[in-house]
Write an enzyme that holds these catalytic residues in place. Structure first.
Site, PDB file in Angstrom:
ATOM      1  N   GLY A 177      -9.071   0.890  -1.557  1.00  0.00           N
ATOM      2  CA  GLY A 177      -8.253   0.241  -2.587  1.00  0.00           C
ATOM      3  C   GLY A 177      -8.698  -1.189  -2.868  1.00  0.00           C
ATOM      4  O   GLY A 177      -8.748  -1.619  -4.024  1.00  0.00           O
ATOM      5  N   THR A 178      -9.017  -1.919  -1.811  1.00  0.00           N
ATOM      6  CA  THR A 178      -9.421  -3.315  -1.994  1.00  0.00           C
ATOM      7  C   THR A 178     -10.675  -3.372  -2.858  1.00  0.00           C
ATOM      8  O   THR A 178     -10.741  -4.123  -3.835  1.00  0.00           O
ATOM      9  CB  THR A 178      -9.674  -3.978  -0.623  1.00  0.00           C
ATOM     10  OG1 THR A 178      -8.462  -3.924   0.127  1.00  0.00           O
ATOM     11  CG2 THR A 178     -10.136  -5.423  -0.767  1.00  0.00           C
ATOM     12  N   ASN A 192       3.678  -2.497  -3.099  1.00  0.00           N
ATOM     13  CA  ASN A 192       3.528  -2.003  -1.731  1.00  0.00           C
ATOM     14  C   ASN A 192       4.664  -2.421  -0.804  1.00  0.00           C
ATOM     15  O   ASN A 192       4.960  -1.730   0.157  1.00  0.00           O
ATOM     16  CB  ASN A 192       2.182  -2.449  -1.140  1.00  0.00           C
ATOM     17  CG  ASN A 192       1.823  -3.874  -1.476  1.00  0.00           C
ATOM     18  OD1 ASN A 192       1.797  -4.260  -2.641  1.00  0.00           O
ATOM     19  ND2 ASN A 192       1.577  -4.666  -0.460  1.00  0.00           N
ATOM     20  N   SER A 240      -6.500   4.634  -3.191  1.00  0.00           N
ATOM     21  CA  SER A 240      -7.029   4.514  -1.831  1.00  0.00           C
ATOM     22  C   SER A 240      -6.598   5.742  -1.034  1.00  0.00           C
ATOM     23  O   SER A 240      -5.404   6.035  -0.938  1.00  0.00           O
ATOM     24  CB  SER A 240      -6.464   3.248  -1.180  1.00  0.00           C
ATOM     25  OG  SER A 240      -6.799   3.223   0.183  1.00  0.00           O
ATOM     26  N   ALA A 241      -7.580   6.443  -0.423  1.00  0.00           N
ATOM     27  CA  ALA A 241      -7.299   7.736   0.210  1.00  0.00           C
ATOM     28  C   ALA A 241      -6.287   7.676   1.349  1.00  0.00           C
ATOM     29  O   ALA A 241      -5.469   8.581   1.511  1.00  0.00           O
ATOM     30  CB  ALA A 241      -8.611   8.337   0.716  1.00  0.00           C
ATOM     31  N   HIS A 242      -6.335   6.606   2.142  1.00  0.00           N
ATOM     32  CA  HIS A 242      -5.510   6.623   3.368  1.00  0.00           C
ATOM     33  C   HIS A 242      -4.026   6.432   3.114  1.00  0.00           C
ATOM     34  O   HIS A 242      -3.214   6.527   4.031  1.00  0.00           O
ATOM     35  CB  HIS A 242      -6.034   5.613   4.406  1.00  0.00           C
ATOM     36  CG  HIS A 242      -5.737   4.171   4.131  1.00  0.00           C
ATOM     37  ND1 HIS A 242      -4.735   3.506   4.770  1.00  0.00           N
ATOM     38  CD2 HIS A 242      -6.312   3.267   3.302  1.00  0.00           C
ATOM     39  CE1 HIS A 242      -4.708   2.239   4.363  1.00  0.00           C
ATOM     40  NE2 HIS A 242      -5.667   2.075   3.467  1.00  0.00           N
ATOM     41  N   THR A 274     -25.195   4.460  -0.490  1.00  0.00           N
ATOM     42  CA  THR A 274     -25.056   5.900  -0.262  1.00  0.00           C
ATOM     43  C   THR A 274     -23.581   6.266  -0.165  1.00  0.00           C
ATOM     44  O   THR A 274     -22.825   5.637   0.584  1.00  0.00           O
ATOM     45  CB  THR A 274     -25.783   6.291   1.045  1.00  0.00           C
ATOM     46  OG1 THR A 274     -27.146   5.886   0.911  1.00  0.00           O
ATOM     47  CG2 THR A 274     -25.701   7.783   1.320  1.00  0.00           C
ATOM     48  N   CYS A 282      -0.950  -5.848   5.739  1.00  0.00           N
ATOM     49  CA  CYS A 282      -1.968  -6.890   5.868  1.00  0.00           C
ATOM     50  C   CYS A 282      -1.352  -8.214   6.269  1.00  0.00           C
ATOM     51  O   CYS A 282      -2.029  -9.090   6.758  1.00  0.00           O
ATOM     52  CB  CYS A 282      -2.695  -7.039   4.533  1.00  0.00           C
ATOM     53  SG  CYS A 282      -1.551  -7.192   3.196  1.00  0.00           S
TER      54      CYS A 282
HETATM   55  N1  PLP Z   1      -3.354  -2.132  -3.180  1.00  0.00           N
HETATM   56  C1  PLP Z   1      -2.156  -1.827  -2.656  1.00  0.00           C
HETATM   57  C2  PLP Z   1      -0.961  -1.768  -3.545  1.00  0.00           C
HETATM   58  C3  PLP Z   1      -2.039  -1.547  -1.296  1.00  0.00           C
HETATM   59  O1  PLP Z   1      -0.850  -1.226  -0.775  1.00  0.00           O
HETATM   60  C4  PLP Z   1      -3.200  -1.605  -0.481  1.00  0.00           C
HETATM   61  C5  PLP Z   1      -3.120  -1.374   0.976  1.00  0.00           C
HETATM   62  O2  PLP Z   1      -2.321  -1.980   1.662  1.00  0.00           O
HETATM   63  C6  PLP Z   1      -4.430  -1.924  -1.086  1.00  0.00           C
HETATM   64  C7  PLP Z   1      -4.465  -2.181  -2.438  1.00  0.00           C
HETATM   65  C8  PLP Z   1      -5.700  -1.987  -0.301  1.00  0.00           C
HETATM   66  O3  PLP Z   1      -6.179  -0.705  -0.025  1.00  0.00           O
HETATM   67  P1  PLP Z   1      -7.224  -0.460   1.166  1.00  0.00           P
HETATM   68  O4  PLP Z   1      -6.446  -0.568   2.442  1.00  0.00           O
HETATM   69  O5  PLP Z   1      -7.751   0.921   0.936  1.00  0.00           O
HETATM   70  O6  PLP Z   1      -8.290  -1.493   1.027  1.00  0.00           O
END
Ligand code: PLP
Length: 368
Positions: free
Chosen positions: A69-70, A145, A195-197, A233, A316
């Site tokens: 996601g980041t 989030n 973001s997959a996780h 890759t 985070c």
């Molecule tokens: N965007 C949002 C809204 C999120 O909740 C998060 C993860 O906490 C991210 C981005 C970042 O995703 P990733 O952990 O895959 O880098």
């Protein structure tokens, strides 16, 4: 352990594991090669891309696989601001967006951060009014989030497009997709991060939807993979796991919604008069509660000792005693923000975990 921190990350779905297994052993090729070992990996990658595209309502060439996601958020913003293009975003975005915007400011871009109201909602009119001739990207998240507040993305897209048709519109749908289908044309966006996780896939893999014709400047330069938009890759195993998790999450929506809604209803009912919802309306999986007179970090530690995982802010930030920028933007002072705890339900949640979790919260509050 009752796990109510699915917003931080959620366990992998068995479908994702099963789909990934061959890529840890037999299907190990580099998808960029030209022999049959590589072709197997390439075919798996392209099938995954087609399936992801079908679920998002876009064409497969519009899907760029990323490292999460980041990275998707950074690529969306940095990819359209080369040469000093400006950004309009909201005060409650994830750090991946806000910190990228701050870095862009240091490089000379104009960044406008639109405030939210006391319930964490972004006003589409204010977003649209903030766009000017310097703006190249508008970025507003689909759902927050921390609080789970859903933003009016379609309305934002419609308004921005009517006055500034050339501005790229990005949405971070990282939390949203765990419980809701995403259709890029319904949102009306040019760019969308997943973001997959967060929905049962592995960590360290994600995607960015990039609307056809929206040429972006890559952040990662190199071998030109992902049609030059993201070199390196590809994480074939991760991508295959992510798309299997997307499929599983999509076909499990009705059951998920029923169980999560029921667990959350029982949880909040048992805590009535003790914990107060900070926002009336949110994603089904978010229960963001304020406990008057309580310090959230202390409560979260007590909950953990009794077998309940929750979070004092977004993942985070937990660990650091920084006040949530989301709650600050909603007008909370430091003491009010520190009374809030995020409980996020997920695909493994059983309805009876709602009252069990509430009992742990009540016990922990009594042990003050
Ligand atoms: N965007 C949002 C809204 C999120 O909740 C998060 C993860 O906490 C991210 C981005 C970042 O995703 P990733 O952990 O895959 O880098």
């Amino acid at each position: 352990m009752i796990y109510l921190d699915h917003g931080a990350t959620t366990p992998m779905r068995p479908e994702a594991w099963d789909a990934m297994a061959p890529f840890a052993t037999t299907v190990f090729g580099n998808p960029s090669g030209s022999h049959s070992v590589s072709r197997q990996a390439k075919n798996a990658l392209e099938e995954a891309r087609e399936e992801a595209a079908a679920m998002l309502g876009c064409a497969s060439l519009e899907v760029v696989f990323t490292g999460g996601g980041t990275e998707s958020d950074v690529l969306a913003l940095a990819g359209y601001t080369t040469g000093g293009g400006g950004v309009v975003t909201s005060a409650v975005e994830h750090e991946a967006v806000l910190e990228t915007a701050a870095a862009l400011t240091r490089r000379g871009s104009k960044v406008v951060v639109v405030p939210v109201d006391s319930l964490g909602r972004v006003d589409p009119e204010r977003v649209s009014a903030a766009v000017d001739r310097e703006t190249t990207v508008v970025s507003v998240m689909a759902a927050n989030n921390e609080t789970g507040v859903i933003q009016p993305i379609s309305e934002i897209s419609r308004l921005v497009r009517s006055s500034h048709p050339h501005v790229r519109i990005h949405t971070d749908a990282v939390q949203y997709f765990a419980s809701k289908d995403v259709n890029v044309s319904e949102f009306g966006v040019d760019l969308l991060s997943l973001s997959a996780h967060k929905f049962g896939g592995p960590k360290g893999v994600g995607l960015l939807y990039v609307k056809e014709g929206t040429e972006l400047e890559p952040v990662l330069h190199g071998g030109g993979q992902e049609m030059g938009r993201r070199s390196g890759t590809q994480n074939v195993m991760g991508v295959v796991g992510m798309v299997a998790a997307m499929r599983a999450a999509t076909s499990d929506r009705a059951r998920y919604r029923r169980d999560v809604e029921e667990a959350r209803r029982r949880f909040e009912l048992a805590l009535e008069g003790v914990g107060f919802r900070t926002v009336p309306d949110s994603l089904v999986q978010h229960s963001h509660l304020s406990f008057p007179g309580v310090v959230n970090e202390t409560l979260v530690i007590k909950l953990d000792r009794r077998g309940l995982a929750a979070s004092a802010a977004s993942a985070c930030q937990s660990g650091a005693s920084k006040v949530s920028h989301v709650l600050t933007a909603m007008g909370y002072d430091r003491d009010q923000a520190r009374q809030c705890v995020r409980f996020t339900f997920g695909w493994t949640t059983r309805p009876d975990e709602g009252e069990q979790a509430a009992a742990i919260v009540l016990e922990s509050l009594e042990s003050r």
